[in-house]
Motif scaffolding. Structure first.
Motif, short mmCIF file in Angstrom:
data_model
loop_
_atom_site.label_atom_id
_atom_site.label_comp_id
_atom_site.label_asym_id
_atom_site.label_seq_id
_atom_site.Cartn_x
_atom_site.Cartn_y
_atom_site.Cartn_z
N LEU A 280 2.79 23.97 -4.00
CA LEU A 280 4.01 23.81 -4.79
C LEU A 280 3.89 22.64 -5.76
O LEU A 280 4.32 22.74 -6.91
CB LEU A 280 5.22 23.62 -3.88
CG LEU A 280 5.66 24.81 -3.03
CD1 LEU A 280 6.92 24.44 -2.24
CD2 LEU A 280 5.90 26.05 -3.86
N SER A 281 3.31 21.55 -5.30
CA SER A 281 3.14 20.36 -6.16
C SER A 281 2.22 20.67 -7.33
O SER A 281 2.49 20.27 -8.47
CB SER A 281 2.57 19.20 -5.36
OG SER A 281 3.49 18.77 -4.39
N ARG A 282 1.15 21.41 -7.08
CA ARG A 282 0.23 21.79 -8.15
C ARG A 282 0.94 22.67 -9.17
O ARG A 282 0.84 22.45 -10.39
CB ARG A 282 -0.98 22.52 -7.58
CG ARG A 282 -2.01 22.93 -8.64
CD ARG A 282 -3.11 23.83 -8.08
NE ARG A 282 -2.63 24.98 -7.36
CZ ARG A 282 -2.13 26.10 -7.92
NH1 ARG A 282 -2.04 26.19 -9.23
NH2 ARG A 282 -1.72 27.11 -7.19
N SER B 34 4.12 22.84 -9.77
CA SER B 34 5.11 22.03 -10.46
C SER B 34 4.48 21.20 -11.57
O SER B 34 4.99 21.16 -12.69
CB SER B 34 5.83 21.12 -9.45
OG SER B 34 6.73 20.28 -10.10
N SER B 35 3.35 20.56 -11.26
CA SER B 35 2.72 19.71 -12.28
C SER B 35 2.19 20.55 -13.45
O SER B 35 2.27 20.13 -14.60
CB SER B 35 1.62 18.84 -11.67
OG SER B 35 0.56 19.63 -11.22
N GLU B 36 1.68 21.73 -13.17
CA GLU B 36 1.19 22.60 -14.24
C GLU B 36 2.35 23.11 -15.11
O GLU B 36 2.23 23.18 -16.33
CB GLU B 36 0.39 23.76 -13.66
CG GLU B 36 -0.95 23.32 -13.09
CD GLU B 36 -1.72 24.42 -12.40
OE1 GLU B 36 -1.27 25.59 -12.41
OE2 GLU B 36 -2.78 24.12 -11.82
N LEU B 37 3.47 23.44 -14.46
CA LEU B 37 4.64 23.88 -15.23
C LEU B 37 5.22 22.74 -16.06
O LEU B 37 5.71 22.96 -17.17
CB LEU B 37 5.71 24.43 -14.30
CG LEU B 37 5.58 25.89 -13.91
CD1 LEU B 37 6.59 26.26 -12.83
CD2 LEU B 37 5.76 26.80 -15.11
N LYS B 38 5.16 21.51 -15.53
CA LYS B 38 5.65 20.36 -16.29
C LYS B 38 4.90 20.20 -17.60
O LYS B 38 5.48 19.79 -18.61
CB LYS B 38 5.52 19.08 -15.46
CG LYS B 38 6.59 18.92 -14.41
CD LYS B 38 6.37 17.65 -13.62
CE LYS B 38 7.31 17.57 -12.46
NZ LYS B 38 7.06 16.40 -11.62
N GLU B 39 3.61 20.52 -17.60
CA GLU B 39 2.82 20.46 -18.83
C GLU B 39 3.36 21.45 -19.86
O GLU B 39 3.42 21.15 -21.04
CB GLU B 39 1.35 20.72 -18.54
CG GLU B 39 0.66 19.62 -17.78
CD GLU B 39 -0.79 19.94 -17.47
OE1 GLU B 39 -1.40 20.75 -18.20
OE2 GLU B 39 -1.31 19.38 -16.48
N CYS B 40 3.75 22.63 -19.39
CA CYS B 40 4.32 23.63 -20.30
C CYS B 40 5.68 23.18 -20.83
O CYS B 40 5.99 23.35 -22.01
CB CYS B 40 4.49 24.97 -19.58
SG CYS B 40 2.97 25.74 -19.05
N VAL B 41 6.49 22.61 -19.95
CA VAL B 41 7.85 22.21 -20.30
C VAL B 41 7.85 21.01 -21.23
O VAL B 41 8.79 20.82 -22.01
CB VAL B 41 8.65 21.92 -19.00
CG1 VAL B 41 9.97 21.26 -19.29
CG2 VAL B 41 8.86 23.21 -18.23
N ALA B 42 6.80 20.21 -21.20
CA ALA B 42 6.74 18.99 -22.02
C ALA B 42 6.88 19.28 -23.52
O ALA B 42 7.32 18.41 -24.27
CB ALA B 42 5.44 18.24 -21.75
N GLN B 43 6.55 20.48 -23.93
CA GLN B 43 6.63 20.81 -25.35
C GLN B 43 8.07 21.06 -25.82
O GLN B 43 8.34 21.09 -27.01
CB GLN B 43 5.79 22.05 -25.64
CG GLN B 43 6.31 23.32 -24.97
CD GLN B 43 5.45 24.52 -25.25
OE1 GLN B 43 4.96 24.67 -26.35
NE2 GLN B 43 5.24 25.36 -24.25
N TYR B 44 9.00 21.23 -24.86
CA TYR B 44 10.39 21.50 -25.22
C TYR B 44 11.20 20.22 -25.24
O TYR B 44 10.92 19.30 -24.48
CB TYR B 44 11.02 22.49 -24.22
CG TYR B 44 10.32 23.82 -24.17
CD1 TYR B 44 10.30 24.66 -25.28
CD2 TYR B 44 9.67 24.24 -23.02
CE1 TYR B 44 9.66 25.88 -25.24
CE2 TYR B 44 9.03 25.48 -22.96
CZ TYR B 44 9.03 26.28 -24.08
OH TYR B 44 8.39 27.49 -24.04
#
Length: 140
Positions: free
Chosen positions: A67-69, A71-81
């Motif tokens: 789950l942590s992995r 989450s961190s990968e999704l955070k990279e995607c979300v950072a562009q917004y």
């Protein structure tokens, strides 16, 4: 993980998920990150109180690491917004507060943890649908 408990339920924000299903991909991804973080926090903060349940600790650690992995990968995607407060943030936070109260009220019993396990399973199933829909949209 899981015991032989029947008819055990915990509150679930179904209306929120129905709304998120139709939200912009940006909001869907942010929602997934936020919900993953709440699940991780709930499970990690209460690890020491899981004495009543017979869950395999290695399995639990692998689950949380996965789950942590994600989450961190999704955070990279979300950072562009752009970052801004969304109404669903308050609602999902409130939901996880209710789950935490269930644990406290039932003194972290095996039955309380089973309620949490089922709620988390339900979250992950709905989140998988949202993630699949978001991925198909992003690939196009």
């Amino acid at each position: 993980m899981g015991g032989n408990y029947h008819d055990i339920t915990a509150p679930f924000p179904g209306k929120l998920y129905n709304w998120i299903d139709n939200a912009k991909v940006e909001n869907q991804l942010k929602f997934l990150v936020l919900t993953l973080e709440h699940i991780i926090r709930l499970m990690e903060s209460r690890e020491s109180s899981m004495n009543a349940v017979q869950w395999n600790q290695n399995t639990l650690q692998h689950f949380l690491a996965g789950l942590s992995r994600q989450s961190s990968e999704l955070k990279e995607c979300v950072a562009q917004y752009p970052s801004r407060k969304e109404s669903y943030e308050r609602k999902i936070k409130s939901h996880f507060r209710k789950l935490d109260k269930i644990l406290k009220k039932e003194k972290y019993s095996a039955q309380a943890w089973e309620k949490i396990r089922r709620a988390v399973k339900h979250h992950l199933q709905r989140m998988d649908i949202i993630a699949s829909n978001a991925m198909s949209f992003l690939k196009v």
